[in-house]
Write a protein that holds these residues in place. Structure first.
Motif, PDB file in Angstrom:
ATOM      1  N   ARG A  47      47.659  35.521  29.266  1.00  0.00           N
ATOM      2  CA  ARG A  47      46.513  34.858  29.905  1.00  0.00           C
ATOM      3  C   ARG A  47      46.046  35.627  31.136  1.00  0.00           C
ATOM      4  O   ARG A  47      44.846  35.825  31.344  1.00  0.00           O
ATOM      5  CB  ARG A  47      46.869  33.424  30.263  1.00  0.00           C
ATOM      6  CG  ARG A  47      46.984  32.539  29.030  1.00  0.00           C
ATOM      7  CD  ARG A  47      47.262  31.091  29.419  1.00  0.00           C
ATOM      8  NE  ARG A  47      47.248  30.245  28.251  1.00  0.00           N
ATOM      9  CZ  ARG A  47      48.345  29.709  27.723  1.00  0.00           C
ATOM     10  NH1 ARG A  47      49.519  29.908  28.266  1.00  0.00           N
ATOM     11  NH2 ARG A  47      48.254  28.950  26.650  1.00  0.00           N
ATOM     12  N   GLU A  48      46.987  36.056  31.956  1.00  0.00           N
ATOM     13  CA  GLU A  48      46.635  36.794  33.168  1.00  0.00           C
ATOM     14  C   GLU A  48      46.032  38.157  32.847  1.00  0.00           C
ATOM     15  O   GLU A  48      45.056  38.577  33.458  1.00  0.00           O
ATOM     16  CB  GLU A  48      47.866  36.974  34.069  1.00  0.00           C
ATOM     17  CG  GLU A  48      48.379  35.682  34.661  1.00  0.00           C
ATOM     18  CD  GLU A  48      49.355  34.939  33.752  1.00  0.00           C
ATOM     19  OE1 GLU A  48      49.600  35.405  32.610  1.00  0.00           O
ATOM     20  OE2 GLU A  48      49.843  33.881  34.164  1.00  0.00           O
ATOM     21  N   LEU A  51      42.463  37.747  31.505  1.00  0.00           N
ATOM     22  CA  LEU A  51      41.554  37.442  32.609  1.00  0.00           C
ATOM     23  C   LEU A  51      41.232  38.695  33.409  1.00  0.00           C
ATOM     24  O   LEU A  51      40.073  38.969  33.720  1.00  0.00           O
ATOM     25  CB  LEU A  51      42.168  36.382  33.526  1.00  0.00           C
ATOM     26  CG  LEU A  51      41.393  36.068  34.810  1.00  0.00           C
ATOM     27  CD1 LEU A  51      40.008  35.524  34.501  1.00  0.00           C
ATOM     28  CD2 LEU A  51      42.186  35.089  35.663  1.00  0.00           C
ATOM     29  N   THR A  57      38.855  33.667  31.474  1.00  0.00           N
ATOM     30  CA  THR A  57      40.124  33.192  30.936  1.00  0.00           C
ATOM     31  C   THR A  57      40.079  33.185  29.409  1.00  0.00           C
ATOM     32  O   THR A  57      38.997  33.098  28.808  1.00  0.00           O
ATOM     33  CB  THR A  57      40.461  31.766  31.426  1.00  0.00           C
ATOM     34  OG1 THR A  57      39.478  30.865  30.927  1.00  0.00           O
ATOM     35  CG2 THR A  57      40.547  31.700  32.950  1.00  0.00           C
ATOM     36  N   SER A  59      41.083  30.833  27.383  1.00  0.00           N
ATOM     37  CA  SER A  59      40.579  29.553  26.876  1.00  0.00           C
ATOM     38  C   SER A  59      39.061  29.453  27.021  1.00  0.00           C
ATOM     39  O   SER A  59      38.381  28.938  26.125  1.00  0.00           O
ATOM     40  CB  SER A  59      41.261  28.379  27.569  1.00  0.00           C
ATOM     41  OG  SER A  59      41.053  28.432  28.959  1.00  0.00           O
ATOM     42  N   HIS A  60      38.506  29.956  28.123  1.00  0.00           N
ATOM     43  CA  HIS A  60      37.053  29.948  28.312  1.00  0.00           C
ATOM     44  C   HIS A  60      36.387  30.877  27.295  1.00  0.00           C
ATOM     45  O   HIS A  60      35.347  30.547  26.722  1.00  0.00           O
ATOM     46  CB  HIS A  60      36.713  30.347  29.740  1.00  0.00           C
ATOM     47  CG  HIS A  60      35.315  30.035  30.141  1.00  0.00           C
ATOM     48  ND1 HIS A  60      34.742  30.534  31.271  1.00  0.00           N
ATOM     49  CD2 HIS A  60      34.347  29.276  29.565  1.00  0.00           C
ATOM     50  CE1 HIS A  60      33.504  30.104  31.370  1.00  0.00           C
ATOM     51  NE2 HIS A  60      33.248  29.333  30.341  1.00  0.00           N
ATOM     52  N   TYR A  61      36.975  32.041  27.067  1.00  0.00           N
ATOM     53  CA  TYR A  61      36.445  32.969  26.067  1.00  0.00           C
ATOM     54  C   TYR A  61      36.406  32.307  24.690  1.00  0.00           C
ATOM     55  O   TYR A  61      35.395  32.376  23.981  1.00  0.00           O
ATOM     56  CB  TYR A  61      37.286  34.246  26.029  1.00  0.00           C
ATOM     57  CG  TYR A  61      36.798  35.227  24.997  1.00  0.00           C
ATOM     58  CD1 TYR A  61      35.710  36.049  25.257  1.00  0.00           C
ATOM     59  CD2 TYR A  61      37.409  35.320  23.754  1.00  0.00           C
ATOM     60  CE1 TYR A  61      35.237  36.942  24.302  1.00  0.00           C
ATOM     61  CE2 TYR A  61      36.951  36.211  22.799  1.00  0.00           C
ATOM     62  CZ  TYR A  61      35.866  37.017  23.076  1.00  0.00           C
ATOM     63  OH  TYR A  61      35.400  37.887  22.124  1.00  0.00           O
TER      64      TYR A  61
END
Length: 75
Positions: A47-48, A51, A57, A59-61
């Protein structure tokens, strides 16, 4: 070489592209971040790293890509 992300492992653009390609080919399915991490051999840092390299992020992608596919399919 120095890692600009501190103690996090580095990730190649090829690995990021592999994740994006997997997401695109499985966009209508549940995409498990743990499975994505396994695809490139990382677990806790995915995740990092996503980003930092994509500027968004994971999840946003995923949400934006799904919205885009729904909008495209509706046309």
């Amino acid at each position: 070489s120095l890692n600009p992300f501190g103690n996090m492992p580095s990730i190649s653009l090829q690995q990021i592209h592999a994740i994006v390609a997997y997401i695109e080919s499985h966009i209508h399915e549940a995409v498990n971040p743990a499975h994505l991490a396994a695809l490139i051999g990382y677990s806790e840092y995915l995740r990092e790293l996503f980003l930092r390299y994509r500027g968004i992020t994971l999840s946003h992608y995923l949400m934006l890509r799904r919205i885009s596919h729904v909008a495209f399919d509706a046309q």
